[in-house]
Design a protein around this motif. Structure first.
Motif, mmCIF file in Angstrom:
data_model
loop_
_atom_site.group_PDB
_atom_site.id
_atom_site.type_symbol
_atom_site.label_atom_id
_atom_site.label_comp_id
_atom_site.label_asym_id
_atom_site.label_seq_id
_atom_site.Cartn_x
_atom_site.Cartn_y
_atom_site.Cartn_z
ATOM 1 N N MET A 148 -5.630 -1.885 -5.598
ATOM 2 C CA MET A 148 -5.251 -2.704 -6.932
ATOM 3 C C MET A 148 -5.904 -1.970 -8.256
ATOM 4 S SD MET A 148 -5.153 -6.743 -6.086
ATOM 5 C CE MET A 148 -4.065 -7.417 -4.787
ATOM 6 N N SER A 149 -7.076 -1.514 -8.258
ATOM 7 C CA SER A 149 -7.881 -0.959 -8.902
ATOM 8 C C SER A 149 -7.205 0.284 -9.714
ATOM 9 C CB SER A 149 -9.193 -0.673 -8.800
ATOM 10 O OG SER A 149 -9.339 0.237 -7.838
ATOM 11 N N THR A 150 -6.280 1.196 -8.853
ATOM 12 C CA THR A 150 -5.832 2.260 -9.273
ATOM 13 C C THR A 150 -4.508 2.157 -10.128
ATOM 14 O OG1 THR A 150 -4.317 2.258 -7.478
ATOM 15 C CG2 THR A 150 -6.607 3.337 -7.052
ATOM 16 N N GLU A 165 -25.831 -5.175 -5.871
ATOM 17 C CA GLU A 165 -24.798 -6.241 -5.667
ATOM 18 C C GLU A 165 -23.712 -6.043 -6.480
ATOM 19 O OE1 GLU A 165 -27.734 -10.067 -4.035
ATOM 20 O OE2 GLU A 165 -27.316 -9.569 -6.355
ATOM 21 N N LEU A 166 -23.898 -5.409 -7.583
ATOM 22 C CA LEU A 166 -22.814 -5.305 -8.684
ATOM 23 C C LEU A 166 -21.892 -4.013 -7.958
ATOM 24 C CD1 LEU A 166 -24.579 -5.398 -12.241
ATOM 25 C CD2 LEU A 166 -22.757 -7.013 -11.379
ATOM 26 N N LYS A 167 -22.581 -2.905 -7.503
ATOM 27 C CA LYS A 167 -21.870 -2.018 -6.771
ATOM 28 C C LYS A 167 -20.933 -2.574 -5.734
ATOM 29 C CE LYS A 167 -25.265 1.710 -7.794
ATOM 30 N NZ LYS A 167 -26.171 2.686 -7.169
ATOM 31 N N ALA A 168 -21.357 -3.560 -4.900
ATOM 32 C CA ALA A 168 -20.560 -4.042 -3.828
ATOM 33 C C ALA A 168 -19.507 -5.096 -4.273
ATOM 34 C CB ALA A 168 -21.560 -4.624 -2.959
ATOM 35 N N THR A 169 -19.451 -5.257 -5.699
ATOM 36 C CA THR A 169 -18.539 -6.271 -6.001
ATOM 37 C C THR A 169 -17.603 -5.476 -7.001
ATOM 38 O OG1 THR A 169 -20.246 -8.237 -6.041
ATOM 39 C CG2 THR A 169 -18.176 -8.421 -7.348
ATOM 40 N N ALA A 215 -15.805 -4.588 -3.012
ATOM 41 C CA ALA A 215 -15.720 -3.090 -3.489
ATOM 42 C C ALA A 215 -15.295 -2.346 -2.183
ATOM 43 C CB ALA A 215 -17.073 -2.534 -3.878
ATOM 44 N N ALA A 216 -15.544 -3.120 -1.061
ATOM 45 C CA ALA A 216 -15.069 -2.530 0.364
ATOM 46 C C ALA A 216 -13.805 -2.824 0.671
ATOM 47 C CB ALA A 216 -16.203 -3.030 1.471
ATOM 48 N N SER A 217 -13.134 -3.785 -0.057
ATOM 49 C CA SER A 217 -11.526 -4.225 0.222
ATOM 50 C C SER A 217 -10.710 -3.296 0.031
ATOM 51 C CB SER A 217 -11.367 -5.619 -0.558
ATOM 52 O OG SER A 217 -9.787 -5.644 -0.354
ATOM 53 N N ARG A 218 -9.856 -2.775 1.104
ATOM 54 C CA ARG A 218 -8.840 -1.727 0.731
ATOM 55 C C ARG A 218 -7.934 -2.413 -0.136
ATOM 56 N NH1 ARG A 218 -5.666 -0.160 5.921
ATOM 57 N NH2 ARG A 218 -5.382 -2.524 5.811
ATOM 58 N N ASP A 259 0.963 -1.211 0.032
ATOM 59 C CA ASP A 259 0.059 -0.075 0.046
ATOM 60 C C ASP A 259 0.872 1.142 0.006
ATOM 61 O OD1 ASP A 259 0.995 0.243 2.683
ATOM 62 O OD2 ASP A 259 -1.018 -0.036 3.496
ATOM 63 N N ALA A 260 0.265 2.398 0.047
ATOM 64 C CA ALA A 260 0.832 3.527 -0.027
ATOM 65 C C ALA A 260 1.927 3.604 1.077
ATOM 66 C CB ALA A 260 -0.113 4.798 0.062
ATOM 67 N N THR A 261 1.743 3.050 2.323
ATOM 68 C CA THR A 261 2.893 3.214 3.265
ATOM 69 C C THR A 261 3.950 2.286 3.121
ATOM 70 O OG1 THR A 261 1.651 1.583 4.859
ATOM 71 C CG2 THR A 261 0.924 3.721 4.883
ATOM 72 N N GLY A 262 3.931 1.387 2.353
ATOM 73 C CA GLY A 262 4.881 0.192 1.853
ATOM 74 C C GLY A 262 4.608 -0.944 2.659
ATOM 75 N N GLN A 263 3.393 -0.875 3.324
ATOM 76 C CA GLN A 263 2.864 -2.563 4.039
ATOM 77 C C GLN A 263 2.481 -3.293 3.026
ATOM 78 O OE1 GLN A 263 2.920 -3.602 7.264
ATOM 79 N NE2 GLN A 263 2.109 -5.229 6.117
ATOM 80 N N PRO A 264 3.055 -4.548 2.880
ATOM 81 C CA PRO A 264 2.520 -5.537 1.966
ATOM 82 C C PRO A 264 1.410 -6.130 2.522
ATOM 83 C CG PRO A 264 4.574 -6.256 3.182
ATOM 84 C CD PRO A 264 4.248 -4.858 3.569
ATOM 85 N N PHE A 265 0.398 -6.638 1.482
ATOM 86 C CA PHE A 265 -0.696 -7.165 1.729
ATOM 87 C C PHE A 265 -0.870 -8.456 0.731
ATOM 88 C CE2 PHE A 265 -1.666 -3.338 3.567
ATOM 89 C CZ PHE A 265 -2.391 -3.889 4.801
ATOM 90 N N VAL A 266 -1.442 -9.654 1.092
ATOM 91 C CA VAL A 266 -1.795 -10.610 0.328
ATOM 92 C C VAL A 266 -2.966 -11.097 0.364
ATOM 93 C CG1 VAL A 266 -1.109 -13.088 -0.538
ATOM 94 C CG2 VAL A 266 0.722 -11.558 0.332
ATOM 95 N N LEU A 267 -3.966 -11.021 -0.671
ATOM 96 C CA LEU A 267 -5.246 -11.331 -0.672
ATOM 97 C C LEU A 267 -5.664 -12.684 -1.403
ATOM 98 C CD1 LEU A 267 -8.038 -10.283 0.128
ATOM 99 C CD2 LEU A 267 -8.323 -9.043 -2.096
ATOM 100 N N PRO A 268 -6.349 -13.709 -0.766
ATOM 101 C CA PRO A 268 -6.737 -14.800 -1.708
ATOM 102 C C PRO A 268 -8.177 -14.626 -2.099
ATOM 103 C CG PRO A 268 -6.972 -15.184 0.893
ATOM 104 C CD PRO A 268 -6.314 -13.770 0.720
ATOM 105 N N THR A 269 -8.410 -14.957 -3.353
ATOM 106 C CA THR A 269 -9.603 -14.649 -4.152
ATOM 107 C C THR A 269 -9.680 -15.759 -5.197
ATOM 108 O OG1 THR A 269 -11.197 -13.121 -5.065
ATOM 109 C CG2 THR A 269 -8.854 -12.926 -5.672
ATOM 110 N N THR A 270 -11.103 -15.652 -5.735
ATOM 111 C CA THR A 270 -11.193 -16.442 -6.803
ATOM 112 C C THR A 270 -10.797 -15.894 -8.168
ATOM 113 O OG1 THR A 270 -12.750 -17.953 -7.924
ATOM 114 C CG2 THR A 270 -13.719 -16.004 -7.254
ATOM 115 N N TYR A 271 -10.797 -16.349 -9.274
ATOM 116 C CA TYR A 271 -10.315 -15.998 -10.543
ATOM 117 C C TYR A 271 -10.549 -16.836 -11.706
ATOM 118 C CZ TYR A 271 -6.841 -19.725 -11.139
ATOM 119 O OH TYR A 271 -6.288 -20.728 -11.185
#
Length: 222
Positions: free
Chosen positions: A76-78, A149-153, A68-71, A43-55
């Motif tokens: 990533m979307s930026t 639901e689309l907005k929340a995803t 959509a609420a996930s920080r 992230d902007a502070t340099g803190q690494p994050f790893v997120l499991p998800t489907t694809y």
């Protein structure tokens, strides 16, 4: 469809380079067999994050699902640099020495930047791909997402432009005097098994299992 090279200075394997594969077909086969990817970024502070998800892989792109609420998903979307990994474990390698114990595995690492899909029609189409990626034909059975639901995803697209696969297979790597050690050595194979479906207890008792689930389970190796 992407025509950029998968092999770059960043994807060059430095440890066990002989296990590296940059063939797109091999990479696609691993991605198509996996169910979960891990997304890493700082992230902007340099803190690494790893997120499991489907694809889901669509040609030379990876469709990535998230809230959509996930920080992390919002970051990533930026367009921040992201690393996506998929790993399949095929066996536990039991060697004669503790040092040579290992896994047989197939993995893919993808580097790049993801783009968010914001058009509601395109997003709904992409989410349909993700649902049918889990069980083909599933989208025809369920209610489609509502506008809320689309907005929340969030749905991100990551090009498979810069990637590598790494594969280990075969017996332990014992050599020399270690072969004289009195210990069992070999491989314990592992696989993901598709078990009989467990119905929701709130379903009607006589509700049959849909054909798309029955046929998918029959076609999937157990």
């Amino acid at each position: 469809m992407s025509h950029q090279p998968l092999r770059t200075a960043r994807t060059r394997l430095r440890r066990f380079p002989q296990r590296g594969i940059f063939d797109r077909q091999a990479i696609n086969s691993i991605l198509d067999e996996g169910l979960v990817c891990h997304l890493g970024l700082a992230d902007a502070t340099g803190q690494p994050f790893v997120l499991p998800t489907t694809y889901a892989r669509v040609e030379d792109e990876l469709y990535i699902h998230g809230s959509a609420a996930s920080r992390t998903i919002r970051a990533m979307s930026t367009g921040q640099p992201v690393c996506a990994t998929v790993t399949l474990v095929d066996g536990i390698v039991l060697a004669r020495t503790a040092f040579n114990h290992s896994f047989n595995y197939r993995s893919v690492v993808i580097l790049g930047s993801a783009t968010a899909i914001t058009d509601p029609v395109e997003k709904a189409r992409g989410l349909t791909v993700l649902i049918d990626r889990l069980v083909p034909g599933r989208s025809n059975e369920v209610r489609p997402p509502t506008s809320q639901e689309l907005k929340a995803t969030s749905l991100l697209v990551l090009p498979i432009d810069e990637a590598s696969a790494k594969i280990r297979s075969g017996p332990p790597g014992d050599t020399g005097d270690d072969l004289l050690t009195d210990a069992w050595a070999g491989v314990v194979p592992l696989q993901t098994s598709v078990l009989p479906p467990v119905p929701d207890p709130r379903l009607a008792p006589d509700r049959p299992i849909p054909a798309h689930i029955r046929s998918w389970r029959q076609e999937t190796p157990n």
